[in-house]
Write a protein that holds these residues in place. Structure first.
Motif, PDB file in Angstrom:
ATOM      1  N   ASP A 295      -2.248 -11.752  -3.138  1.00  0.00           N
ATOM      2  CA  ASP A 295      -1.480 -11.080  -2.075  1.00  0.00           C
ATOM      3  C   ASP A 295      -2.252  -9.919  -1.482  1.00  0.00           C
ATOM      4  O   ASP A 295      -1.683  -8.836  -1.248  1.00  0.00           O
ATOM      5  CB  ASP A 295      -0.119 -10.557  -2.597  1.00  0.00           C
ATOM      6  CG  ASP A 295       0.727 -11.666  -3.183  1.00  0.00           C
ATOM      7  OD1 ASP A 295       0.610 -12.798  -2.700  1.00  0.00           O
ATOM      8  OD2 ASP A 295       1.491 -11.390  -4.125  1.00  0.00           O
ATOM      9  N   THR A 296      -3.532 -10.106  -1.265  1.00  0.00           N
ATOM     10  CA  THR A 296      -4.303  -9.052  -0.624  1.00  0.00           C
ATOM     11  C   THR A 296      -5.236  -9.674   0.408  1.00  0.00           C
ATOM     12  O   THR A 296      -5.208 -10.893   0.625  1.00  0.00           O
ATOM     13  CB  THR A 296      -5.060  -8.203  -1.665  1.00  0.00           C
ATOM     14  OG1 THR A 296      -5.630  -7.080  -1.004  1.00  0.00           O
ATOM     15  CG2 THR A 296      -6.152  -8.997  -2.384  1.00  0.00           C
ATOM     16  N   ASP A 297      -6.042  -8.854   1.048  1.00  0.00           N
ATOM     17  CA  ASP A 297      -6.798  -9.326   2.187  1.00  0.00           C
ATOM     18  C   ASP A 297      -8.158  -8.622   2.201  1.00  0.00           C
ATOM     19  O   ASP A 297      -8.224  -7.395   2.317  1.00  0.00           O
ATOM     20  CB  ASP A 297      -5.973  -8.972   3.436  1.00  0.00           C
ATOM     21  CG  ASP A 297      -6.671  -9.334   4.729  1.00  0.00           C
ATOM     22  OD1 ASP A 297      -7.835  -9.770   4.680  1.00  0.00           O
ATOM     23  OD2 ASP A 297      -6.044  -9.178   5.780  1.00  0.00           O
ATOM     24  N   SER A 298      -9.235  -9.420   2.090  1.00  0.00           N
ATOM     25  CA  SER A 298     -10.569  -8.820   1.975  1.00  0.00           C
ATOM     26  C   SER A 298     -10.965  -8.018   3.217  1.00  0.00           C
ATOM     27  O   SER A 298     -11.765  -7.091   3.131  1.00  0.00           O
ATOM     28  CB  SER A 298     -11.606  -9.913   1.710  1.00  0.00           C
ATOM     29  OG  SER A 298     -11.642 -10.796   2.806  1.00  0.00           O
TER      30      SER A 298
ATOM     31  N   SER B  16      -4.768 -16.792  -1.049  1.00  0.00           N
ATOM     32  CA  SER B  16      -3.838 -15.663  -0.968  1.00  0.00           C
ATOM     33  C   SER B  16      -4.484 -14.339  -1.330  1.00  0.00           C
ATOM     34  O   SER B  16      -3.801 -13.342  -1.486  1.00  0.00           O
ATOM     35  CB  SER B  16      -2.660 -15.919  -1.918  1.00  0.00           C
ATOM     36  OG  SER B  16      -3.155 -15.977  -3.238  1.00  0.00           O
ATOM     37  N   GLY B  17      -5.803 -14.310  -1.478  1.00  0.00           N
ATOM     38  CA  GLY B  17      -6.414 -13.026  -1.840  1.00  0.00           C
ATOM     39  C   GLY B  17      -7.892 -13.178  -2.082  1.00  0.00           C
ATOM     40  O   GLY B  17      -8.587 -13.864  -1.335  1.00  0.00           O
ATOM     41  N   ILE B  18      -8.377 -12.574  -3.160  1.00  0.00           N
ATOM     42  CA  ILE B  18      -9.801 -12.674  -3.438  1.00  0.00           C
ATOM     43  C   ILE B  18     -10.031 -12.916  -4.931  1.00  0.00           C
ATOM     44  O   ILE B  18      -9.195 -12.561  -5.764  1.00  0.00           O
ATOM     45  CB  ILE B  18     -10.574 -11.418  -2.980  1.00  0.00           C
ATOM     46  CG1 ILE B  18     -10.114 -10.175  -3.701  1.00  0.00           C
ATOM     47  CG2 ILE B  18     -10.469 -11.201  -1.496  1.00  0.00           C
ATOM     48  CD1 ILE B  18     -10.912  -8.938  -3.288  1.00  0.00           C
TER      49      ILE B  18
ATOM     50  N   ALA C 172       0.821  -1.214   0.000  1.00  0.00           N
ATOM     51  CA  ALA C 172       0.000   0.000   0.000  1.00  0.00           C
ATOM     52  C   ALA C 172       0.858   1.269   0.000  1.00  0.00           C
ATOM     53  O   ALA C 172       1.682   1.455   0.892  1.00  0.00           O
ATOM     54  CB  ALA C 172      -0.910   0.008   1.224  1.00  0.00           C
ATOM     55  N   LYS C 173       0.603   2.117  -0.983  1.00  0.00           N
ATOM     56  CA  LYS C 173       1.272   3.431  -0.993  1.00  0.00           C
ATOM     57  C   LYS C 173       1.033   4.164   0.317  1.00  0.00           C
ATOM     58  O   LYS C 173       1.957   4.699   0.927  1.00  0.00           O
ATOM     59  CB  LYS C 173       0.730   4.276  -2.163  1.00  0.00           C
ATOM     60  CG  LYS C 173       1.096   5.748  -2.056  1.00  0.00           C
ATOM     61  CD  LYS C 173       0.503   6.575  -3.169  1.00  0.00           C
ATOM     62  CE  LYS C 173      -0.889   7.097  -2.948  1.00  0.00           C
ATOM     63  NZ  LYS C 173      -1.018   8.334  -2.159  1.00  0.00           N
TER      64      LYS C 173
ATOM     65  N   GLU D  36      -5.829  -0.270  -4.324  1.00  0.00           N
ATOM     66  CA  GLU D  36      -5.528  -0.971  -5.584  1.00  0.00           C
ATOM     67  C   GLU D  36      -6.415  -2.209  -5.710  1.00  0.00           C
ATOM     68  O   GLU D  36      -6.976  -2.493  -6.785  1.00  0.00           O
ATOM     69  CB  GLU D  36      -4.040  -1.359  -5.631  1.00  0.00           C
ATOM     70  CG  GLU D  36      -3.606  -1.814  -7.020  1.00  0.00           C
ATOM     71  CD  GLU D  36      -2.265  -2.534  -7.033  1.00  0.00           C
ATOM     72  OE1 GLU D  36      -1.861  -3.119  -6.010  1.00  0.00           O
ATOM     73  OE2 GLU D  36      -1.632  -2.532  -8.111  1.00  0.00           O
ATOM     74  N   THR D  37      -6.595  -2.932  -4.604  1.00  0.00           N
ATOM     75  CA  THR D  37      -7.453  -4.129  -4.605  1.00  0.00           C
ATOM     76  C   THR D  37      -8.868  -3.757  -5.053  1.00  0.00           C
ATOM     77  O   THR D  37      -9.443  -4.393  -5.952  1.00  0.00           O
ATOM     78  CB  THR D  37      -7.523  -4.734  -3.179  1.00  0.00           C
ATOM     79  OG1 THR D  37      -6.202  -4.994  -2.717  1.00  0.00           O
ATOM     80  CG2 THR D  37      -8.330  -6.028  -3.172  1.00  0.00           C
TER      81      THR D  37
END
Ligand code: EPZ
Length: 430
Positions: A265-268, A290-292, A21-22, A246-247
């Motif tokens: 590589d993200t998280d809901s 690993s993500g959605i 995350a920026k 971004e997600t």
């Protein structure tokens, strides 16, 4: 100047790796000024804003080394960066540097806490509202700082013996002022309690890193944060959390074009409110290891009303993208912006693609249209520009987005990530 050319109409299929995350990386980088030891950050996105902050930290004396190793060959370009500020060589953050990015103003917290003084230019950044600094000033004053504004600069000094713990309740939620007060309080004498603190995941991520550096912070991620001051902080190693904006942006892109994409590589849990809104438009969203996964097949886009709010509400940083999605819905939707007073600059550009949007105060009414048609459009700020990309992906024909330096501030390798999923997106250098 680069432009982005998009030919719409393709559905998206594939895997998109989500970057760090920026808005977590920037405050974490700034926190490195609190220690003379090395702070190592992993999963730092390669973005113009990160590069700009590297220049700013260098001006204060930080020694910065970048490990360019690709974490996932050919897919993710996340970097590991080491920050060492053995000595602070300047406590001034000049106009030329700070005016380019608002977050650079946040160096005021660590500089004041560690050196007892800071002279920081009033900030710039995306032109999405007046964005004053009164909450920073009041918050730091509650820790005993003496603050004056003179000639476009904020001059802050700590009393003899340093900042002292205090109690401050924000009259309005501010992400940046929460970051700054939390950082400053880590080295203050005694305990600080911050009320009505921002609950954004990036605040909790910063607290996690500061605690790894030896700080004593509890409650970050809730509305009340307690910080017991310590004498000094040490180095640490910390991984930047995934970029929820971004997600959400790519999830909305799939909801717009249709298709089936795994966001890796993200998280809901970082964006539940936004994902729920996307689900209500007709997309299916499920969790993977690993993500959605986001799927939209056949069915049209349903109209959904949203109101932006501080976390855990619908994020203002996804408002423009959601409006892009709503331009092609099957009915009428309303979007109300409550965080920034001037964050509707994408409206007139979306209209160039055929969108029907009218504004009344802080609420936009979007009448969904059956088809959008490609056109030349102009990026006006970071999130506004990506809303144009989302709309263009579902528009007929060619859209040329100019001023893409706005996109480069916050989206790592956007055209590559979309192209790999079948979109027709290319960067054109003039
Ligand atoms: C952060 O900005 C984000 N930036 C923004 O993302 C995001 O839109 C915003 O939080 C809200 O979520 C970074 O994290 C780098 P605020 P920040 O202070 O901290 C008012 C993006 O696109 N306010 O929470 O600057 C302010 O004017 C960017 O990535 C005061 O009145 O936002 C706004 O109306 C854009 N006085 C509201 O608070 C102050 O002293 C919330 O702003 C400070 C803020």
């Amino acid at each position: 100047m680069d432009r982005i050319r998009i030919v719409g109409g393709n559905k998206l299929h594939g895997v998109i790796p989500i970057s760090g995350a920026k808005n977590a990386a920037l405050p974490l980088m700034i926190a490195s000024l609190l220690t003379d030891d090395t702070l190592t950050l992993e999963n730092v996105p390669h973005l113009a804003d990160v590069e700009q902050l590297i220049r700013i930290l260098g001006n204060h004396g930080a020694d910065i080394s970048v490990n360019g190793r690709r974490e996932r060959q050919g897919e993710s370009y996340a970097r590991t960066i080491h920050f060492t500020s053995r000595n602070i060589v300047s406590t001034t953050a000049p106009y030329e540097l700070v005016s380019k990015m608002r977050a650079s103003f946040w160096v005021i917290g660590p500089l004041l806490a560690r050196e007892g003084k800071a002279r920081v230019s009033l900030p710039g950044g995306c032109a999405i509202g007046t964005r004053p600094v009164d909450l920073f000033i009041e918050g730091l004053a509650a820790l005993g700082a003496n603050i004056e504004i003179d000639g476009g600069y904020v001059n802050a000094t700590a009393p003899e013996g340093g900042l002292t713990g205090g109690r401050y309740v924000f009259p309005k939620v501010s992400v940046g002022a929460t970051h700054v007060l939390m950082m400053a309080a880590t080295l203050a004498n005694g305990t600080t309690v911050i009320g009505n603190a921002a609950r954004e995941p990036e605040v909790a991520d910063l607290a996690k890193c500061l605690n790894a550096m030896g700080a004593k912070i509890s409650g970050a991620g809730t509305g009340t944060i307690t910080i017991e001051g310590v004498r000094s902080l040490s180095g640490a190693r910390h991984r930047v959390l995934p970029d929820r904006i971004e997600t959400g942006t790519y999830a909305m892109a799939v909801a717009m074009t249709g298709g089936d994409v795994i966001l890796e590589d993200t998280d809901s849990s970082l964006l539940e409110t936004a994902l729920e809104a996307i689900r209500r438009t007709g997309a299916e969203i499920s969790e993977t290891n690993s993500g959605i996964r986001v799927v939209r097949n056949g069915a049209g886009i349903r109209p959904v009303d949203i109101v932006t709010d501080p976390f855990p509400g619908f994020p203002t940083d996804l408002q423009a993208q959601f409006m892009g999605l709503m331009t092609k819905s099957s009915g009428v939707s309303h979007i109300t912006e409550t965080i920034f007073e001037n964050r509707f600059m994408h409206v007139q550009e979306l209209a160039r693609l055929g969108a029907k949007i009218s504004l009344s105060g802080q609420t936009a009414k979007i009448e969904g249209v059956g088809r959008l048609k490609g056109a030349p459009v102009m990026a006006t700020d970071l999130r506004a520009s990506v809303s144009l990309v989302i709309a263009a992906l579902a528009a007929e024909g060619e859209t040329m987005v100019s001023r893409v330096y706005h996109l480069d501030r916050g989206f790592e390798r956007l055209e590559e990530k979309l192209t790999r999923c079948g979109a027709h997106v290319e960067r054109v250098s003039d």
